[in-house]
Write a protein that holds these residues in place. Structure first.
Motif, PDB file in Angstrom:
ATOM      1  N   UNK A  78       0.807  -1.213   0.000  1.00 28.65           N
ATOM      2  CA  UNK A  78       0.000   0.000   0.000  1.00 28.65           C
ATOM      3  C   UNK A  78       0.837   1.258   0.000  1.00 28.65           C
ATOM      4  N   UNK A  79       2.145   1.129   0.384  1.00 26.90           N
ATOM      5  CA  UNK A  79       3.012   2.322   0.464  1.00 26.90           C
ATOM      6  C   UNK A  79       3.839   2.457  -0.820  1.00 26.90           C
ATOM      7  N   UNK A  80       4.370   1.322  -1.261  1.00 31.68           N
ATOM      8  CA  UNK A  80       5.209   1.322  -2.467  1.00 31.68           C
ATOM      9  C   UNK A  80       4.433   0.620  -3.563  1.00 31.68           C
ATOM     10  N   UNK A  81       3.876   1.363  -4.453  1.00 29.29           N
ATOM     11  CA  UNK A  81       2.867   0.916  -5.426  1.00 29.29           C
ATOM     12  C   UNK A  81       3.337  -0.241  -6.297  1.00 29.29           C
ATOM     13  N   UNK A  82       4.582  -0.261  -6.674  1.00 29.35           N
ATOM     14  CA  UNK A  82       5.051  -1.290  -7.603  1.00 29.35           C
ATOM     15  C   UNK A  82       5.731  -2.452  -6.903  1.00 29.35           C
ATOM     16  N   UNK A  83       5.633  -2.494  -5.609  1.00 29.68           N
ATOM     17  CA  UNK A  83       6.265  -3.560  -4.843  1.00 29.68           C
ATOM     18  C   UNK A  83       5.235  -4.596  -4.387  1.00 29.68           C
ATOM     19  N   UNK A  84       5.672  -5.843  -4.239  1.00 29.82           N
ATOM     20  CA  UNK A  84       4.843  -6.924  -3.706  1.00 29.82           C
ATOM     21  C   UNK A  84       5.259  -7.170  -2.253  1.00 29.82           C
TER      22      UNK A  84
END
Length: 1020
Positions: A78-84
């Motif tokens: 939710x904080x880093x858009x492109x991260x899983x």
């Protein structure tokens, strides 16, 4: 075997189950599948891969088809858009974070774990939950559901059997009621036959006398017309015999008194509906049906003596019985006697040792058991043969009790008499020994004193410990429960020392209190319920109850002129002629009409007999109709109860079934979710799964329903007969003839061979002095401590209480012919009459104190009195308030009665003699109606009546017999009309008798001074 997986309602074949299955591309639907998108869960051929990822490769995960569902789908950060998010932060409630989040200030110093580990763990949980739901939990719920459905399907049939059973019992009751009605009608017909026979008999006697009168009249007329001297002088008058008019027989018709129908009792006697029992593994719930408690037998308000068996023992110790047909007894000799309730001795057994048995018992098969302490044995008598059952060493068997389970309880005393214990035997084998409590203290006193024993219905073991003055109770396991040491009482003032003990069908405990001559009744928890102290018990010792709760109690310590005369013939002839003429006139004018009237009356009674008895049988039939209605009511009511139980039963079953079905539906939804998770690689979806298997594993309580049952009670003819109604007996009374020529005493009511104690009335007085009555409906009494004059009926109900005017106790009381009460008050020097509820002074004397009273057949009042100086006594006759006669001295001027203030009870017999019981003179003084001395009675020689004769109360019956209280010897003397002794009444346990009277039916009522009892005795 092929495995099917159902997802969203579509059935596909699992490609991993067979190598020959062909899967096609989901996009073109023609090419053979090559790859699989683990994100979108789509089958792809090579050409279609490009089209599928055209919206962005990073949005998809393309893997070879055989490796499908192997790619974990992580949630986006939710904080880093492109991260899983491939990690979880332990410090932040296992929140999902990405690798960039780990370096942030928010998660500095936190602990991180890889999501893949949690995913694998959760996948195992999902798999295990699925298996448990499918293989274990779900089948149990299905079984419960089937069982409830079957119970619901069979419910109507089960309850139909109950109502059918009730209907059959109702039909049986209808038949029994008809039997009772027919029996009562038969009884009435038998009474009618007896009634008719009595009337015919008396009519025959009257006609015989009428025939004799006619013959006598013919003979008299013949002599009157004759001048022959010899027949005239030889004439023997029969007028004296004929003038003895027979008593006018009045036969009172029997009546039928219907008893009110007690629906509660009828319900109890009809049968018992056991309630619907709903039980689980740990508890039992009873659905309340407002049913009557059918098992309880209430204590009688007043215990009754129903029979006395004279055993012949001098010291009677033990009794045991299962029923009234075999009552075994023993005392201090080697004979064990068996009686029935009719007092017939039909068997005697001798002990083997020749010593007296210590105790008796009867086992469930009716075999006699007895203990022999001298031999150290318990013996069994079976089919007439005595066999040794138990032999002991170092201990002596004392008291016995056969339990309902077939065991035998024995109290044992050590040979050195220092220890006591209770031992349970099964046959000859010792099963249990009870001697100490939990703290190691002896339960029973360490001495040789008697310790009777009984077993209660709740399997408690109850020992009456004479040496400890207590009843000690332990449970079946030998654990101490409670101890009873007596009940505070004003009248039971001696130390409580228990002897015999027994228990009834209601788990009540009964124990003999020999010191206070009574029985204590306790409930099963040792709480005092009541005494039995109204049955004249003397030294009660052993006791038992039979299977019908009849109690048997042992009482320990309880048998010619010389010369010639010459007469002138002419004078004799003339005198006889005059006598004959007089006889003829009396026969024709006075005597014959009386017999004619008697005959006419008897013939009228015979004529009306059938009609009168028809009224009685009609009343019986009407009562029968009412009973039939009540039986129908009971059946209908019980059927309604059963119907209500069935409704409740059905509702409970349906409620449980609905709960099961609801849980089954929830399980199906859960299984769908579990299978979806198993097919998914979505990490978030899997990890967030919350297992419900623990809730499902809590199988619902399986309620076991025990169907209610109907237990029909055995129908007792005797009880139905007694509750149905009462036929009053045929009563024959005799009225004195209207025209009386002083008939001589006609001996009609013969004395019984053995007087019978019929009833005891507890008056509540401490010093009961006087009793007066005409019949059993109103019995008046006084005492020497209060100014109360109480009126009871024969049932012991207090009907009325009157207080004397002076506030002092009245000296005596009597009743006039109209039933009005008269009583004397010495302190006021008055005699008072109560008439129509109004109190008025009848007599007031000066210088003398009125004492005892008696009303004569001519309605005069006789009063015994003594002067103020207390040195003279006399009897005065009054008509109303007028003095008519004084009786004080004999022909020689000597006092007839002792000069003192001692009680001098008074009565008058049928021929007008005045009988005074002079206590201090030790004599009964009898004078005739004119006051002339006739005779004096000073007692009768007897080896058993050793105290000086001191007469108190006195009365006379319809046969001219005089009955006198002998207080010193606790008995009654019966004399004939001439003062000659006839017999004693000494078998009714009289204690300190004082006043007495007889009613118009010759029932005797005796006052017991200290006990305050009135005893009704049948003696003729």
């Amino acid at each position: 075997m092929e495995h099917q997986i159902i997802i969203y309602g579509i059935t596909i074949m699992d490609p991993r189950s067979s190598a020959q299955d062909v899967h096609r591309c989901d996009l073109c639907e023609t090419a053979i599948v090559h790859s699989y998108c683990d994100v979108c869960h789509v089958n792809l051929c090579k050409p279609c891969i490009g089209e599928h990822i055209s919206d962005g490769y990073q949005k998809h995960a393309i893997v070879p088809f055989l490796e499908r569902r192997s790619t974990l789908i992580y949630p986006k950060c939710g904080t880093h858009e492109h991260k899983k998010c491939k990690l979880q932060c332990k410090n932040c409630a296992n929140s999902f974070i990405c690798s960039s989040c780990t370096a942030s200030e928010q998660h500095r110093g936190h602990i991180f774990v890889e999501v893949s580990h949690a995913y694998k763990t959760q996948k195992e949980i999902v798999k295990k939950d699925t298996e448990e739901l499918e293989n274990s939990i779900s089948p149990k719920y299905e079984e419960l559901a089937r069982d409830l459905e079957n119970q619901l399907a069979n419910l109507d049939g089960g309850y139909e059997k109950l109502t059918t059973s009730m209907s059959k019992q109702g039909e049986q009751w209808h038949r029994e009621i008809d039997i009772v009605i027919n029996k009562m009608k038969t009884d009435i017909n038998e009474i009618k036959v007896k009634h008719r026979d009595i009337l015919h008999k008396h009519l025959g006697e009257i006609k015989e006398i009428q025939s004799l009168i006619n013959q006598t009249l013919q003979a008299i007329r013949k002599i009157e017309e004759s001048t022959e001297v010899s027949p005239t002088i030889e004439y023997s008058s029969k007028i004296g015999e004929i003038r003895k008019f027979p008593f006018k027989v009045k036969v009172t018709l029997p009546t039928f008194i219907p008893k009110p129908i007690d629906r509660e009792k009828l319900w109890v006697f009809f049968g018992k509906v056991t309630p619907l029992l709903v039980s689980t593994a740990t508890e039992e719930h009873v659905l309340s049906l407002n049913l009557y408690n059918t098992s309880v037998k209430e204590l009688l308000d007043e215990p009754e003596i129903v029979g006395t068996v004279q055993t012949g023992y001098e010291e009677l110790r033990n009794v045991t019985s299962l029923n009234e047909e075999q009552i075994w007894t023993s005392g201090e000799n080697n004979h064990i006697k068996c009686f029935n309730i009719k007092v017939s001795l039909f068997q005697t057994i001798k002990t083997k040792s020749g010593k007296w048995p210590n105790d008796l018992a009867v086992d469930g098969e009716g075999n006699l058991l007895y203990s022999d302490r001298t031999e150290g044995t318990v013996n069994k008598v079976k089919n007439g043969q005595t066999e040794e059952l138990i032999r002991l060493q170092g201990w002596g068997p004392c008291k016995l009790c056969a339990t309902s389970s077939g065991d035998l309880l024995v109290t044992l005393c050590s040979n050195d008499e220092s220890e006591y214990k209770v031992v349970r035997y099964s046959g000859s084998k010792e099963k249990q020994s009870i001697q100490f409590d939990d703290e190691g203290n002896p339960l029973y006193s360490r001495n040789k004193t008697i310790k009777y024993i009984t077993g209660n219905r709740n399997n408690d073991i109850c020992v009456a410990d004479y040496g400890a003055g207590a009843v000690v109770v332990v449970n079946q396991g030998g654990k101490f429960r409670w101890r009873y040491t007596g009940h505070p009482s004003v009248t039971k003032n001696k130390k409580y020392i228990p002897w015999g003990i027994t228990a009834d069908s209601q788990s009540r405990i009964l124990t003999a209190d020999r010191n206070n001559h009574c029985i204590h009744i306790l409930d099963q928890n040792g709480h005092f319920l009541r005494y039995i102290d109204n049955c004249d018990l003397e030294d009660p010792y052993g006791l038992c109850v039979d299977n019908n709760d009849n109690m048997f109690v042992c009482e320990f310590n309880k048998e010619l002129h010389i010369g010639h005369r010459f007469v002138d013939v002419k004078k004799a002839y003339k005198m006889m002629k005059d006598a004959i003429k007089k006889d003829a006139e009396e026969l024709e004018i006075h005597i014959s009409p009386v017999y004619d009237e008697y005959a006419l009356d008897l013939m009228n009674q015979l004529t009306n007999l059938d009609g009168e008895y028809e009224k009685v049988t009609t009343a019986i039939s009407k009562q029968g109709e009412e009973w039939h209605k009540e039986i129908d009511y009971v059946v209908e009511r019980m059927e309604n109860e059963i119907s209500n139980i069935k409704v409740k039963h059905r509702e409970d079953l349906q409620k449980q079934l609905d709960e099961i079905k609801q849980l089954q539906s929830l399980m199906k939804q859960t299984l769908l979710t579990l299978r979806e998770i198993q097919e998914s690689t979505d990490v978030s979806f899997t990890i967030e799964y919350n297992s419900k298997i623990t809730e499902f594993s809590k199988s619902p309580t399986r309620f076991l329903y025990s169907m209610p049952t109907f237990i029909p009670k055995l129908i007792s003819h005797v009880k139905i007969y007694s509750y149905f109604g009462e036929i009053t007996p045929l009563r024959t009374t005799r009225e004195e003839p209207a025209v009386s020529a002083k008939p001589e005493n006609t001996l009609g009511g013969e004395l019984l061979g053995k007087p019978e104690l019929k009833k005891i009335i507890q008056t509540g007085y401490e010093e009961l002095r006087s009793v007066a009555c005409h019949n059993e409906e109103r019995i008046w009494t006084t005492c020497g401590k209060t100014n109360d004059i109480k009126c009871f009926n024969i049932k012991g109900f207090l009907l009325d209480t009157i207080k004397s005017k002076s506030g002092k106790w009245p000296n005596d009381l009597t009743l006039d012919k109209e039933g009005n009460l008269l009583f004397s008050e010495g302190t006021r020097r008055t005699v008072t009459i109560i008439k129509n509820g109004e109190t008025e002074e009848l007599i007031r004397v000066q210088g003398w104190m009125p004492n005892t009273l008696c009303v004569t057949s001519s309605s005069d009042l006789l009063v015994s009195m003594y002067n103020n100086e207390k040195d003279q006594s006399k009897v005065v006759r009054y008509t109303g308030s007028t003095e008519k006669q004084t009786i004080q001295f004999d022909d020689e001027g000597k006092p007839l009665y002792s000069g003192n203030n001692g009680i001098k009870y008074i009565t008058v017999n049928k021929n007008g003699d005045i009988c005074v019981s002079d206590c201090k003179a030790g004599a009964v003084v009898i004078v005739d109606k004119a006051g002339n001395f006739r005779c004096k009675y000073t007692g009768y020689p007897s080896r058993t009546k050793i105290s000086p004769f001191k007469p108190f109360g006195i009365t006379a019956d319809s046969q001219n017999r005089v009955l006198i209280v002998d207080r010193s010897n606790h008995c009654i003397h019966i004399l004939d009309g001439n003062g000659d002794f006839l017999r004693f009444i000494d078998n009714c346990n009289l204690k300190d008798p004082l006043g007495l009277c007889v009613d118009i039916y010759d029932n005797l009522f005796v006052c017991e001074f200290y006990k305050g009892y009135i005893k009704r005795i049948k003696y003729c």
